[in-house]
Design a protein around this motif. Structure first.
Motif, PDB file in Angstrom:
ATOM      1  N   PHE A 105       0.823  -1.309  -0.095  1.00  0.00           N
ATOM      2  CA  PHE A 105       0.181   0.026  -0.047  1.00  0.00           C
ATOM      3  C   PHE A 105       0.662   1.282  -0.059  1.00  0.00           C
ATOM      4  CE2 PHE A 105      -3.710  -2.766   1.974  1.00  0.00           C
ATOM      5  CZ  PHE A 105      -4.403  -2.650   0.756  1.00  0.00           C
ATOM      6  N   LEU A 106       2.059   1.164   0.719  1.00  0.00           N
ATOM      7  CA  LEU A 106       2.830   2.418   0.730  1.00  0.00           C
ATOM      8  C   LEU A 106       3.564   2.811  -0.755  1.00  0.00           C
ATOM      9  CD1 LEU A 106       4.981   2.132   4.236  1.00  0.00           C
ATOM     10  CD2 LEU A 106       3.204   3.573   3.415  1.00  0.00           C
ATOM     11  N   MET A 107       3.951   1.505  -1.418  1.00  0.00           N
ATOM     12  CA  MET A 107       4.349   1.607  -2.916  1.00  0.00           C
ATOM     13  C   MET A 107       3.330   2.106  -3.763  1.00  0.00           C
ATOM     14  SD  MET A 107       6.938  -1.887  -3.270  1.00  0.00           S
ATOM     15  CE  MET A 107       7.536  -1.375  -4.615  1.00  0.00           C
ATOM     16  N   ALA A 108       2.065   1.886  -3.271  1.00  0.00           N
ATOM     17  CA  ALA A 108       0.814   1.989  -4.231  1.00  0.00           C
ATOM     18  C   ALA A 108       0.231   3.525  -4.014  1.00  0.00           C
ATOM     19  CB  ALA A 108      -0.570   1.145  -4.054  1.00  0.00           C
ATOM     20  N   PHE A 109       0.795   3.966  -2.732  1.00  0.00           N
ATOM     21  CA  PHE A 109       0.244   5.179  -2.569  1.00  0.00           C
ATOM     22  C   PHE A 109       1.339   6.165  -3.280  1.00  0.00           C
ATOM     23  CE2 PHE A 109       1.977   9.044  -0.096  1.00  0.00           C
ATOM     24  CZ  PHE A 109       0.820   9.802   0.233  1.00  0.00           C
ATOM     25  N   LEU A 110       2.466   5.775  -3.248  1.00  0.00           N
ATOM     26  CA  LEU A 110       3.723   6.573  -3.718  1.00  0.00           C
ATOM     27  C   LEU A 110       3.334   6.777  -5.477  1.00  0.00           C
ATOM     28  CD1 LEU A 110       6.243   8.255  -2.877  1.00  0.00           C
ATOM     29  CD2 LEU A 110       7.687   6.163  -3.216  1.00  0.00           C
ATOM     30  N   ILE A 111       3.226   5.661  -5.884  1.00  0.00           N
ATOM     31  CA  ILE A 111       3.063   5.550  -7.183  1.00  0.00           C
ATOM     32  C   ILE A 111       1.717   6.317  -7.678  1.00  0.00           C
ATOM     33  CG2 ILE A 111       2.227   3.835  -9.251  1.00  0.00           C
ATOM     34  CD1 ILE A 111       4.000   1.787  -7.728  1.00  0.00           C
ATOM     35  N   GLU A 112       0.827   6.355  -6.899  1.00  0.00           N
ATOM     36  CA  GLU A 112      -0.644   7.144  -7.188  1.00  0.00           C
ATOM     37  C   GLU A 112      -0.180   8.619  -7.380  1.00  0.00           C
ATOM     38  OE1 GLU A 112      -4.974   6.767  -5.756  1.00  0.00           O
ATOM     39  OE2 GLU A 112      -3.591   6.275  -4.343  1.00  0.00           O
ATOM     40  N   VAL A 304      15.985  15.566  -4.248  1.00  0.00           N
ATOM     41  CA  VAL A 304      15.854  14.100  -4.035  1.00  0.00           C
ATOM     42  C   VAL A 304      15.203  13.815  -2.678  1.00  0.00           C
ATOM     43  CG1 VAL A 304      16.710  11.675  -3.913  1.00  0.00           C
ATOM     44  CG2 VAL A 304      17.877  13.607  -5.412  1.00  0.00           C
ATOM     45  N   LEU A 305      13.873  12.894  -3.094  1.00  0.00           N
ATOM     46  CA  LEU A 305      12.852  12.584  -1.915  1.00  0.00           C
ATOM     47  C   LEU A 305      13.715  11.512  -1.064  1.00  0.00           C
ATOM     48  CD1 LEU A 305      10.111  12.824  -0.600  1.00  0.00           C
ATOM     49  CD2 LEU A 305       9.536  11.015  -2.314  1.00  0.00           C
ATOM     50  N   LEU A 306      14.103  11.952  -0.137  1.00  0.00           N
ATOM     51  CA  LEU A 306      14.797  11.137   1.081  1.00  0.00           C
ATOM     52  C   LEU A 306      14.001  11.344   2.454  1.00  0.00           C
ATOM     53  CD1 LEU A 306      18.586  12.269   0.288  1.00  0.00           C
ATOM     54  CD2 LEU A 306      17.384  10.206  -0.625  1.00  0.00           C
ATOM     55  N   ILE A 325       5.123  14.496   0.893  1.00  0.00           N
ATOM     56  CA  ILE A 325       5.475  13.827  -0.428  1.00  0.00           C
ATOM     57  C   ILE A 325       4.447  14.439  -1.496  1.00  0.00           C
ATOM     58  CG2 ILE A 325       5.020  11.742  -1.679  1.00  0.00           C
ATOM     59  CD1 ILE A 325       5.939  10.285   0.727  1.00  0.00           C
ATOM     60  N   ASP A 326       3.288  14.820  -1.185  1.00  0.00           N
ATOM     61  CA  ASP A 326       2.485  15.322  -2.068  1.00  0.00           C
ATOM     62  C   ASP A 326       3.143  16.691  -2.322  1.00  0.00           C
ATOM     63  OD1 ASP A 326      -0.054  14.402  -3.281  1.00  0.00           O
ATOM     64  OD2 ASP A 326      -1.039  15.002  -1.448  1.00  0.00           O
ATOM     65  N   GLN A 327       3.591  17.564  -1.711  1.00  0.00           N
ATOM     66  CA  GLN A 327       4.064  18.706  -1.976  1.00  0.00           C
ATOM     67  C   GLN A 327       5.348  18.800  -2.927  1.00  0.00           C
ATOM     68  OE1 GLN A 327       2.765  21.685  -0.917  1.00  0.00           O
ATOM     69  NE2 GLN A 327       4.288  22.552  -2.399  1.00  0.00           N
ATOM     70  N   TRP A 328       6.105  17.758  -2.467  1.00  0.00           N
ATOM     71  CA  TRP A 328       7.284  17.203  -3.240  1.00  0.00           C
ATOM     72  C   TRP A 328       7.322  16.974  -4.614  1.00  0.00           C
ATOM     73  CZ3 TRP A 328       9.019  12.783  -5.881  1.00  0.00           C
ATOM     74  CH2 TRP A 328      10.225  12.926  -6.336  1.00  0.00           C
ATOM     75  N   VAL A 329       6.173  16.213  -4.940  1.00  0.00           N
ATOM     76  CA  VAL A 329       5.632  15.800  -6.230  1.00  0.00           C
ATOM     77  C   VAL A 329       5.414  17.213  -7.012  1.00  0.00           C
ATOM     78  CG1 VAL A 329       4.045  14.459  -7.827  1.00  0.00           C
ATOM     79  CG2 VAL A 329       4.942  13.515  -5.809  1.00  0.00           C
ATOM     80  N   GLN A 330       4.512  17.857  -6.429  1.00  0.00           N
ATOM     81  CA  GLN A 330       4.058  19.054  -7.094  1.00  0.00           C
ATOM     82  C   GLN A 330       5.195  20.135  -7.252  1.00  0.00           C
ATOM     83  OE1 GLN A 330       0.918  19.475  -8.106  1.00  0.00           O
ATOM     84  NE2 GLN A 330       0.551  17.446  -7.260  1.00  0.00           N
ATOM     85  N   THR A 331       6.167  19.920  -6.594  1.00  0.00           N
ATOM     86  CA  THR A 331       7.370  21.072  -6.659  1.00  0.00           C
ATOM     87  C   THR A 331       8.373  20.533  -7.556  1.00  0.00           C
ATOM     88  OG1 THR A 331       6.974  21.727  -4.284  1.00  0.00           O
ATOM     89  CG2 THR A 331       9.076  22.363  -5.272  1.00  0.00           C
TER      90      THR A 331
END
Length: 334
Positions: A105-112, A304-306, A325-331
């Motif tokens: 689910f964590l991997m799926a969340f990240l992929i989503e 880089v997302l660490l 993570i949401d914010q990182w994707v957008q930025t």
């Protein structure tokens, strides 16, 4: 009325136990026979086995069990519970065990999150095993959009592929499965996304690794290095690879050539440690590696997302990390 995953599992498990006694087989073989019966809509009989009384018992049970009418994600959960019982009853070896839902689910969340920018229509897993991780991710993405996703799964273990085959058939998913060594050439197209819970250790067939940049200069090569390289070969330009890897991936003696190869084909966009509480000791801790193939609209993230997912026991911290993570994707990925 829809039956709960637990109720469906109890009914499905009864069928497996009845068949194991009738066939005098392993629990895995009985589970697979049970799944085939449900898929085919009839009880398979060969040379009078199972006998008439057992067939009637199973037919009555299947009428009570509405497994084929359940949502794909419910079916996946039922089969996961069944396979967990197979592991216990048949003493299945460790490398055959499936990716736990918490990790899936964590991997799926990240992929989503990364997929909102460019939704994948093709996904492949070069170490598909029972298919639990691949189908978790497909189901998660399908919930957000009705657009179909075509999956590909590769594994060299026929027993695990039989479980995967039953799983995708019952879930009604569009997934092609291939029985082969994933280090050899694959008969799949370039895909939008690669996912894998990678096996860890050494790959014994050195002659198969001659064309790999990540092969060891001496001795056997790390199989997880080779599979990451192979997965990136079958990604379309700009496609993402999301892999479950050892947390110390970049701290081993083979790390330097691996890093050089990685920079030559793609961008390291993230490495996030899973919660420490999921692992018996620190050396066993794993992380989610996020690689993006060069080309298309891809670019190196400014940052880089660490980090490390917080404990599940701290819901506020966990929720705040998800927002980060949401914010990182957008930025960084827009």
């Amino acid at each position: 009325m829809q039956q709960t995953p637990q109720k469906l599992f109890e009914l499905f498990d009864q069928g497996t136990e009845i068949l194991q006694a009738a066939l005098r087989s392993s629990y895995l073989d009985a589970m697979l026979e049970n799944a085939e019966n449900v898929i085919d809509g009839r009880v398979a009989v060969e040379d009078g086995v199972p006998d008439k009384k057992t067939v009637e018992q199973l037919e009555k049970l299947y009428q009570e069990m509405h497994l084929k009418d359940a949502p794909a994600e419910t079916i996946r959960q039922v089969l996961q519970l069944s396979f967990l019982k197979v592991i216990r009853k048949d003493a299945i070896q460790a490398n055959h065990q499936m990716t736990p839902d918490t990790i899936g689910f964590l991997m799926a969340f990240l992929i989503e999150k990364i997929s909102k920018l460019d939704r994948p229509s093709t996904i492949f897993d070069p170490a598909v095993g029972t298919g639990n991780l691949l189908t978790t991710i497909i189901n998660q993405l399908q919930q957000a959009s009705a657009e179909p996703i075509h999956g590909y799964g590769i594994d060299n273990d026929p027993a695990m592929l039989e479980v995967a085959s039953a799983s995708v058939a019952l879930q009604g998913l569009d997934v092609d499965l291939f029985h082969q060594d994933a280090i050899n050439a694959l008969d799949i197209p370039e895909c939008d996304l690669a996912v894998a819970d990678l096996p860890i250790g050494y790959y014994p067939l050195d002659q198969n690794t001659k064309n790999y940049k990540t092969r060891a200069q001496k001795g056997h090569s790390y199989v997880h290095h080779l599979l990451i390289e192979q997965a990136m070969n079958y990604l379309r330009p700009g496609g993402f690879g999301v892999f479950l890897v050892p947390s110390n991936l970049f701290q081993t003696k083979e790390a330097q050539p691996f890093i050089q190869w990685m920079h030559s084909v793609g961008y390291l966009q993230g490495l996030i440690n899973l919660p420490a509480e999921l692992f018996a000791n620190q050396n066993a801790q794993k992380a989610i590696l996020l690689l993006q193939r060069h080309g298309g609209k891809s670019k190196q993230a400014g940052k880089v997302l660490l980090g490390e997912f917080p404990s599940f026991k701290k819901p506020q911290e966990f929720s705040a990390f998800m927002q980060e993570i949401d914010q990182w994707v957008q930025t960084n990925l827009n």
